[in-house]
Design an enzyme around this catalytic site. Structure first.
Site, mmCIF file in Angstrom:
data_model
loop_
_atom_site.group_PDB
_atom_site.id
_atom_site.type_symbol
_atom_site.label_atom_id
_atom_site.label_comp_id
_atom_site.label_asym_id
_atom_site.label_seq_id
_atom_site.Cartn_x
_atom_site.Cartn_y
_atom_site.Cartn_z
ATOM 1 N N LYS A 53 -10.549 -9.647 -11.409
ATOM 2 C CA LYS A 53 -10.935 -8.096 -11.549
ATOM 3 C C LYS A 53 -11.846 -7.845 -12.441
ATOM 4 O O LYS A 53 -12.817 -7.020 -12.171
ATOM 5 C CB LYS A 53 -9.398 -7.388 -11.615
ATOM 6 N N GLN A 97 -1.099 -4.898 -14.685
ATOM 7 C CA GLN A 97 -0.827 -6.146 -13.931
ATOM 8 C C GLN A 97 0.798 -6.394 -13.878
ATOM 9 O O GLN A 97 1.351 -6.270 -15.022
ATOM 10 C CB GLN A 97 -1.607 -7.166 -14.434
ATOM 11 N N ASP A 120 -4.390 1.501 -8.263
ATOM 12 C CA ASP A 120 -3.614 0.341 -7.508
ATOM 13 C C ASP A 120 -2.821 1.121 -6.410
ATOM 14 O O ASP A 120 -2.092 0.669 -5.717
ATOM 15 C CB ASP A 120 -2.641 -0.171 -8.569
HETATM 16 N N1 GUN Z 1 0.717 -8.036 -9.085
HETATM 17 C C1 GUN Z 1 0.610 -8.676 -7.668
HETATM 18 N N2 GUN Z 1 -0.417 -7.774 -7.013
HETATM 19 C C2 GUN Z 1 -0.567 -6.840 -7.876
HETATM 20 C C3 GUN Z 1 -1.716 -5.833 -7.698
HETATM 21 O O1 GUN Z 1 -2.153 -5.544 -6.683
HETATM 22 N N3 GUN Z 1 -1.766 -4.922 -8.639
HETATM 23 C C4 GUN Z 1 -1.044 -4.970 -10.043
HETATM 24 N N4 GUN Z 1 -1.252 -4.121 -10.925
HETATM 25 N N5 GUN Z 1 -0.358 -6.175 -10.124
HETATM 26 C C5 GUN Z 1 -0.187 -7.045 -9.097
#
Ligand code: GUN
Length: 291
Positions: A53, A97, A120
């Protein structure tokens, strides 16, 4: 003949579009969009996701910051940092995350994120808005799947879409999005208690595998000519690779792909689109904040 829904190539294209927009903003003397990520603990996969990211943010010209917390951080400490991010005017959007360590209540943490910065799309407000068809931040993985289907002009209206998995992050939102006007699918959600699973998946014109089990979907579960979307990302030890592992999905591609009309490869399918969707949401947050 099976055709690829090429996530890698599509993601590159969209990143170029975003980078162009950011260049135009900064040429006018405006600050670039700013995405922050919060990560707790040392989970290898989570570290990789957050690093990706950060890399993508830089590639499109965003400012990126990462807030790292140790495995034994308390829920209170984490909530305080979220309060700080909610109130920092330089940050357009942030993500926490997942998964979080067991002693932290994930829902408490998600509920503390300001819906306005929830790129998100995990907060109850954004999920509610999405279900009502209102403007919202849509979770990145289902948004990425929608983008792929649209960019490749995959026919969806009236098709039977079977979603394997009912997670808050993927299965539940993608089922909602594809059933709505615009996609117009008839959707079935399958999960761990579903009976006669293969009988149902064999009826799928569009099969979305988001079950979190390596190579779960086998040839007998897919209909001839189906569109196959594989959301799985699993690391399997592989001594022939420099990294020591290779990535496989929720689908046994060597036996299922030849039956299909379209497939997303793993890696290089849904994964790159997930990251790009987060970039799109961050740009949207930025544009909202400039108004
Ligand atoms: N863990 C697995 N996929 C995601 C996601 O799209 N966002 C976040 N914050 N954590 C994750």
């Amino acid at each position: 003949m099976v055709q690829l829904l090429d996530g890698k190539a599509t993601a590159l294209q969209i990143k170029e579009e975003i980078a162009n927009e950011v260049r135009q903003l900064t040429a006018k003397g405006m600050r670039p969009p700013h995405l922050a990520a919060v990560i707790v603990g040392n989970d290898g996969a989570s570290q990789t996701y957050v690093a990706n990211k950060e890399k993508s943010s830089h590639e499109v010209g965003f400012t990126s910051s990462v807030y790292r917390f140790s495995e034994n951080t308390t829920e209170e400490e984490l909530l305080r940092s979220i309060e700080f991010l909610n109130n920092d005017p330089d940050i357009d959007g942030f993500i926490v995350q997942l998964p979080l360590p067991k002693h932290i209540n994930e829902q408490h943490v998600i509920n503390a994120i300001s819906p306005d910065k929830d790129v998100d799309g995990f907060t109850p407000i954004n999920i509610g808005r999405m279900v009502l068809g209102e403007d919202s931040y849509v979770p990145a993985t289902p948004m990425g799947i929608c983008t792929l289907l649209k960019r490749y002009n995959v026919e969806t209206a009236g098709k039977h879409c079977v979603v394997l998995g009912r997670s808050n992050i993927v299965g539940t939102p993608i089922a909602n999005l594809l059933s709505r006007k615009g996609f117009d699918c008839t959707v079935t959600i399958c999960h761990s208690k579903t009976k006669n699973l293969a009988e149902i998946t064999r009826q799928a014109d569009i099969l979305i595998a988001a079950i979190g089990k390596p190579e779960f979907v086998t040839a007998d579960m897919a209909k001839e000519g189906a569109v196959l979307v594989d959301v799985g990302i699993h690391r399997i030890p592989d001594e022939t690779k420099k990294s020591g592992y290779r990535i496989i999905g929720d689908v046994k591609h060597n036996e299922v792909d030849t039956k299909c009309s379209w497939v997303t490869p793993v890696p290089g399918g849904v994964g790159p689109l997930t990251i790009v969707s987060l970039m799109e949401n961050t740009l949207k947050a930025y544009n909202r904040h400039q108004k």
